[in-house]
Design a protein around this motif. Structure first.
Motif, PDB file in Angstrom:
ATOM      1  N   LEU A   7      46.471 -16.428  63.720  1.00 47.05           N
ATOM      2  CA  LEU A   7      46.765 -17.327  62.604  1.00 47.05           C
ATOM      3  C   LEU A   7      47.556 -16.705  61.460  1.00 47.05           C
ATOM      4  CD1 LEU A   7      43.310 -19.173  62.378  1.00 47.05           C
ATOM      5  CD2 LEU A   7      45.391 -19.924  63.543  1.00 47.05           C
ATOM      6  N   LEU A   8      47.934 -15.437  61.571  1.00 52.96           N
ATOM      7  CA  LEU A   8      48.715 -14.821  60.497  1.00 52.96           C
ATOM      8  C   LEU A   8      50.025 -15.544  60.181  1.00 52.96           C
ATOM      9  CD1 LEU A   8      48.453 -10.918  60.602  1.00 52.96           C
ATOM     10  CD2 LEU A   8      47.917 -12.451  58.720  1.00 52.96           C
ATOM     11  N   PRO A   9      50.671 -16.184  61.150  1.00 55.08           N
ATOM     12  CA  PRO A   9      51.924 -16.895  60.822  1.00 55.08           C
ATOM     13  C   PRO A   9      51.735 -18.080  59.878  1.00 55.08           C
ATOM     14  CG  PRO A   9      51.801 -16.427  63.177  1.00 55.08           C
ATOM     15  CD  PRO A   9      50.454 -16.132  62.607  1.00 55.08           C
ATOM     16  N   VAL A  35      42.890 -17.094  53.710  1.00 51.44           N
ATOM     17  CA  VAL A  35      41.438 -17.184  53.918  1.00 51.44           C
ATOM     18  C   VAL A  35      40.940 -15.968  54.696  1.00 51.44           C
ATOM     19  CG1 VAL A  35      39.596 -18.490  55.046  1.00 51.44           C
ATOM     20  CG2 VAL A  35      41.412 -19.696  53.814  1.00 51.44           C
ATOM     21  N   LEU A  36      41.664 -15.591  55.742  1.00 54.43           N
ATOM     22  CA  LEU A  36      41.248 -14.470  56.589  1.00 54.43           C
ATOM     23  C   LEU A  36      41.339 -13.134  55.849  1.00 54.43           C
ATOM     24  CD1 LEU A  36      42.886 -15.640  59.922  1.00 54.43           C
ATOM     25  CD2 LEU A  36      40.433 -15.438  59.460  1.00 54.43           C
ATOM     26  N   SER A  63      34.866  -8.623  63.539  1.00 52.63           N
ATOM     27  CA  SER A  63      35.637  -8.629  64.790  1.00 52.63           C
ATOM     28  C   SER A  63      36.257 -10.007  65.034  1.00 52.63           C
ATOM     29  CB  SER A  63      34.748  -8.235  65.978  1.00 52.63           C
ATOM     30  OG  SER A  63      33.731  -9.197  66.197  1.00 52.63           O
ATOM     31  N   ILE A  64      35.489 -11.070  64.752  1.00 53.98           N
ATOM     32  CA  ILE A  64      36.008 -12.436  64.905  1.00 53.98           C
ATOM     33  C   ILE A  64      37.154 -12.672  63.929  1.00 53.98           C
ATOM     34  CG2 ILE A  64      35.442 -14.882  64.614  1.00 53.98           C
ATOM     35  CD1 ILE A  64      32.571 -14.167  65.523  1.00 53.98           C
ATOM     36  N   THR A  65      37.012 -12.162  62.718  1.00 55.44           N
ATOM     37  CA  THR A  65      38.058 -12.317  61.696  1.00 55.44           C
ATOM     38  C   THR A  65      39.368 -11.710  62.157  1.00 55.44           C
ATOM     39  OG1 THR A  65      36.410 -12.259  59.915  1.00 55.44           O
ATOM     40  CG2 THR A  65      38.704 -11.791  59.306  1.00 55.44           C
ATOM     41  N   ILE A 110      38.255 -12.990  53.724  1.00 54.87           N
ATOM     42  CA  ILE A 110      37.073 -12.707  54.552  1.00 54.87           C
ATOM     43  C   ILE A 110      37.063 -11.250  54.978  1.00 54.87           C
ATOM     44  CG2 ILE A 110      35.929 -13.210  56.750  1.00 54.87           C
ATOM     45  CD1 ILE A 110      36.968 -16.087  56.499  1.00 54.87           C
ATOM     46  N   MET A 111      38.239 -10.726  55.350  1.00 59.22           N
ATOM     47  CA  MET A 111      38.337  -9.324  55.750  1.00 59.22           C
ATOM     48  C   MET A 111      37.858  -8.397  54.634  1.00 59.22           C
ATOM     49  SD  MET A 111      41.709  -7.115  56.921  1.00 59.22           S
ATOM     50  CE  MET A 111      42.360  -6.920  55.254  1.00 59.22           C
ATOM     51  N   GLY A 112      38.313  -8.659  53.411  1.00 59.89           N
ATOM     52  CA  GLY A 112      37.899  -7.830  52.283  1.00 59.89           C
ATOM     53  C   GLY A 112      36.427  -7.994  51.962  1.00 59.89           C
TER      54      GLY A 112
END
Length: 408
Positions: free
Chosen positions: A298-300, A307-308, A289-291, A311-313
């Protein structure tokens, strides 16, 4: 002479049968995901729209979600090895049918049959894998088996698409059928004949799992966490191109990077979940959820985005072994004899969650909220999964205390 259970407990290495199951899951996973790269080619041959070919994905999901549990319930008394061999044979036949399909309708039928094979094999296979090792390695065994799916995600789409583009989409399914036949032989040789059979119960009792609140809570963890994960993953390419600014060829490499994170997450998630899957899942859902919250902000920015995504995967698929094991444990606890059907129903929950996240994400794309709102949707689904985890942990702790007090 020692019985099979004692041998399994003493065994230091994973039984070779689990690797045969893993290879089969790789073949099954490939036939599921490869369709993503074949839709344009199939649409062109049958002179239909890409939207219409989407039924090839939907029909597969229907086979998994509905056909899998029904077949499992009706085959409760069948030897597990015989059932798995029959299901792999169905997989070979269905892909062979796709190979010779001369009409779109026949291809749809082939996809439904493949979906049924997927639901039954992966669900029952996970239960068998967990039963062939000692208690402290059950989630690890499931994780190894599910590695077949993660490898299929990384290699299945590009390889299957390449074969389809070079030789025609039928040869993709023909190749998968050959792979399935090799897996059939591997299972025949490697799987023991005396796989532990679930307690035999009546057909109508198989579906009591749908009335058991504890088991339903277990399904909800799977459904909402995968709605979160695939809500964003389904639209990861447009997110990375439109918001982060990566080019199409760069996104392909990022997806490969994502696949590697998925594979490591799945394996390590199995190790984390061996002792207490519910508490491990709670922690992983919090990180997930934090990710997604950070992704929205921070996607831009390219480096943080990479990095995100990793982490998601990693975290998203680290949940898989624990969720599958937890449902099996709940079935053993409340409704012995329903472990197989519960495991298969949990595979259905994965697919329902994927469909839910993808469909709501698609709707958000066409609203004023914009593409980036999909990551917030995933964060919300992750929070719901956290709440479900808290509820199930408290419920099971309360049950254990009550049982302990009654036993005094």
């Amino acid at each position: 002479m020692k019985n099979n259970h004692v041998l399994a407990v003493e065994q230091k290495r994973m039984p070779i049968a689990i690797w045969a199951l893993t290879a089969s899951v790789f073949a099954i996973g490939t036939t599921e995901v490869v369709m993503i790269g074949l839709l344009p080619t199939i649409a062109k041959e049958f002179s239909i729209s890409i939207a219409s070919t989407g039924w090839l994905v939907t029909s597969y999901a229907i086979g998994v979600a509905l056909g899998g549990p029904i077949v499992t319930a009706f085959t409760n008394n069948v030897s597990r090895k015989k059932l798995l061999l029959a299901i792999v044979s169905l997989f070979v036949v269905s892909n062979s049918l796709a190979f010779v399909s001369s009409s779109f309708t026949l291809l749809i039928i082939a996809r439904v049959l493949s979906g049924v094979a997927h639901g039954v094999f992966v669900g029952i296979g996970a239960n068998i894998a967990s039963s062939m090792v000692s208690t402290e390695k059950r989630a690890t065994a499931i994780a190894i088996m599910f590695t077949g799916l993660t490898v299929a995600m990384v290699t299945g789409v590009p390889l299957g698409s390449y074969i389809g583009q070079q030789f025609g989409w039928r040869f993709t399914f023909g190749g998968i059928a050959v792979l399935g036949f090799i897996c059939l032989l591997a299972n025949q040789v490697c799987l023991p004949n005396d796989i532990n059979q679930a307690v035999s119960i009546r057909l109508q009792d198989q579906f009591k799992v749908l009335k058991n609140k504890s088991i339903l809570l277990g399904f909800s963890l799977t459904l909402f966490s995968f709605a979160a994960l695939f809500g964003t993953f389904t639209y990861l390419s447009p997110l990375l191109q439109s918001i982060t600014g990566f080019k199409e060829n760069q996104v392909t490499l990022i997806l490969l990077f994502y696949g590697v994170a998925v594979a490591f997450g799945n394996l390590l998630g199995g190790r984390f979940s061996n002792k207490n899957p519910a508490k491990t899942l709670f922690f992983l859902f919090v990180v997930l959820s934090i990710t997604f919250g950070f992704m929205y902000a921070l996607l831009p920015y390219k480096i943080p985005a990479l990095v995100l995504v990793a982490i998601m995967g990693f975290i998203g698929f680290a949940t898989v072994p624990g969720m599958q094991l937890y449902v099996i444990q709940l079935s053993e606890k409340y409704l012995q004899g329903t472990e197989d059907v519960s495991s298969v129903l949990n595979i259905s929950a994965f697919n329902v969650g994927i469909a839910l996240g993808a469909s709501i994400g698609g709707m958000l794309m066409s609203t004023s909220l914009g593409l980036s709102s999909i990551t917030l949707m995933s964060a919300v689904f992750s929070v719901i999964a956290i709440i479900m985890a808290i509820i199930t942990i408290k419920r099971e702790n309360s049950f254990n205390i009550k049982t302990s007090n009654n036993g005094i």
